[in-house]
Scaffold this motif. Structure first.
Motif, PDB file in Angstrom:
ATOM      1  N   THR A 150       5.360  -4.674  -4.458  1.00  0.00           N
ATOM      2  CA  THR A 150       4.814  -3.110  -4.313  1.00  0.00           C
ATOM      3  C   THR A 150       3.097  -3.097  -2.965  1.00  0.00           C
ATOM      4  O   THR A 150       2.844  -4.270  -2.948  1.00  0.00           O
ATOM      5  N   GLU A 151       3.033  -1.756  -2.762  1.00  0.00           N
ATOM      6  CA  GLU A 151       1.521  -2.279  -1.511  1.00  0.00           C
ATOM      7  C   GLU A 151       0.822  -1.481  -2.564  1.00  0.00           C
ATOM      8  O   GLU A 151      -0.195  -0.650  -2.526  1.00  0.00           O
ATOM      9  N   ALA A 152       0.496  -1.611  -3.545  1.00  0.00           N
ATOM     10  CA  ALA A 152      -0.387  -1.460  -4.807  1.00  0.00           C
ATOM     11  C   ALA A 152      -2.072  -1.366  -4.600  1.00  0.00           C
ATOM     12  O   ALA A 152      -1.701  -2.426  -4.061  1.00  0.00           O
ATOM     13  N   SER A 153      -2.996  -0.694  -4.530  1.00  0.00           N
ATOM     14  CA  SER A 153      -4.345  -1.033  -4.496  1.00  0.00           C
ATOM     15  C   SER A 153      -4.622  -1.413  -5.850  1.00  0.00           C
ATOM     16  O   SER A 153      -5.630  -1.923  -5.279  1.00  0.00           O
ATOM     17  N   LEU A 154      -4.168  -1.301  -6.785  1.00  0.00           N
ATOM     18  CA  LEU A 154      -4.770  -2.119  -8.377  1.00  0.00           C
ATOM     19  C   LEU A 154      -3.292  -3.056  -9.198  1.00  0.00           C
ATOM     20  O   LEU A 154      -2.546  -2.284  -9.363  1.00  0.00           O
ATOM     21  N   TYR A 155      -3.840  -3.954  -9.269  1.00  0.00           N
ATOM     22  CA  TYR A 155      -2.697  -4.938 -10.260  1.00  0.00           C
ATOM     23  C   TYR A 155      -3.700  -4.934 -11.443  1.00  0.00           C
ATOM     24  O   TYR A 155      -4.246  -6.247 -11.988  1.00  0.00           O
TER      25      TYR A 155
END
Length: 246
Positions: A150-155
């Motif tokens: 994914t291109e998540a901002s937060l993991y």
């Protein structure tokens, strides 16, 4: 700014488990969520990912809340649970395809990422396998691959090292470091304190649903008046204080 938790009060009933917790996880940071069993770490994570609704307070990712923009909020976040959650009727390939659709990823680019990750975690020849064929460690690797395409901002990563062999642990830590350089934020709950001390930029320590300390190791040493203490020693002191106050 990525994750901001403000004055969070919440839990599973009208009696709150979490009591006025506030902290931030900024871009390019790995923050360790530290606490004893039952301290409130999992409850905190469940509020962040939306499985529980705050009784009071506010949680935002890049200024977006789950209440105001649920789809945008969820697409900004990727979650790796402590216990792998897979669909028994779907193959590894189908899990990846489902993730790509859920996050509206461009297929070609997503598969390029996926193929690299599959090779890194030695799953490239397992695309047609079902979860029943995987060991616990392999299931954990599937969750890692799905999250990091994914291109998540937060993991959000909950106790990621359980079931992983040393090589996979190193691969995961390298992957987290890469995501940090790309500007992502990472919140990781773990009991492996030696690894947390080495890799985390700062820490959030919780005991009995309350925030007891936060900051980098130097900040924690100052707060606990222990100028040379390791994270493990600070953790043990927190445990002793918790027992005396119980």
């Amino acid at each position: 700014m990525t994750l901001k938790v403000e004055n969070l009060v919440g839990g599973y009933s009208q009696v709150p488990v979490l009591k006025d917790i506030s902290f931030e996880v900024k871009q390019g940071q790995l923050v360790g969520l530290i606490g004893l069993n039952g301290a409130g770490k999992s409850t905190t994570i469940k509020h962040i990912i939306g499985l529980l609704q705050p009784q009071k307070g506010k949680i935002t990712i890049d200024g977006v809340s789950l209440k105001t923009s649920p789809q945008v909020y969820k697409q900004k976040m990727a979650y790796i649970p402590e216990t792998p959650i897979l669909y028994e009727e779907l193959t590894l390939k189908e899990h990846l395809e489902l993730t790509m659709m859920a996050y509206c990823l461009e297929t070609k680019q997503a598969w390029e990422k996926a193929n690299k990750l599959l090779k890194t975690f030695r799953l490239e020849n397992k695309l047609d396998w079902f979860p029943a064929n995987f060991s616990k460690g392999m299931k954990q690797k599937v969750m890692i691959v799905c999250a990091f395409i994914t291109e998540a901002s937060l993991y959000i990563i909950d106790e990621p090292f359980l079931g992983l062999d040393p090589l996979a642990t190193k691969d995961l830590l390298d992957l987290i470091a890469q995501k940090k350089t790309e500007g992502a934020a990472v919140l990781m709950s773990t009991h492996v304190l030696s690894t947390a001390q080495e890799y985390c930029d700062s820490f959030v320590m919780i005991d009995q649903g309350q925030l007891t300390a936060k900051g980098n190791l130097a900040d924690l040493r100052q707060q606990f008046s222990a100028p040379k203490a390791s994270l493990s020693e600070i953790y043990l002191e927190l445990a002793r204080v918790g027992e005396r106050n119980a």
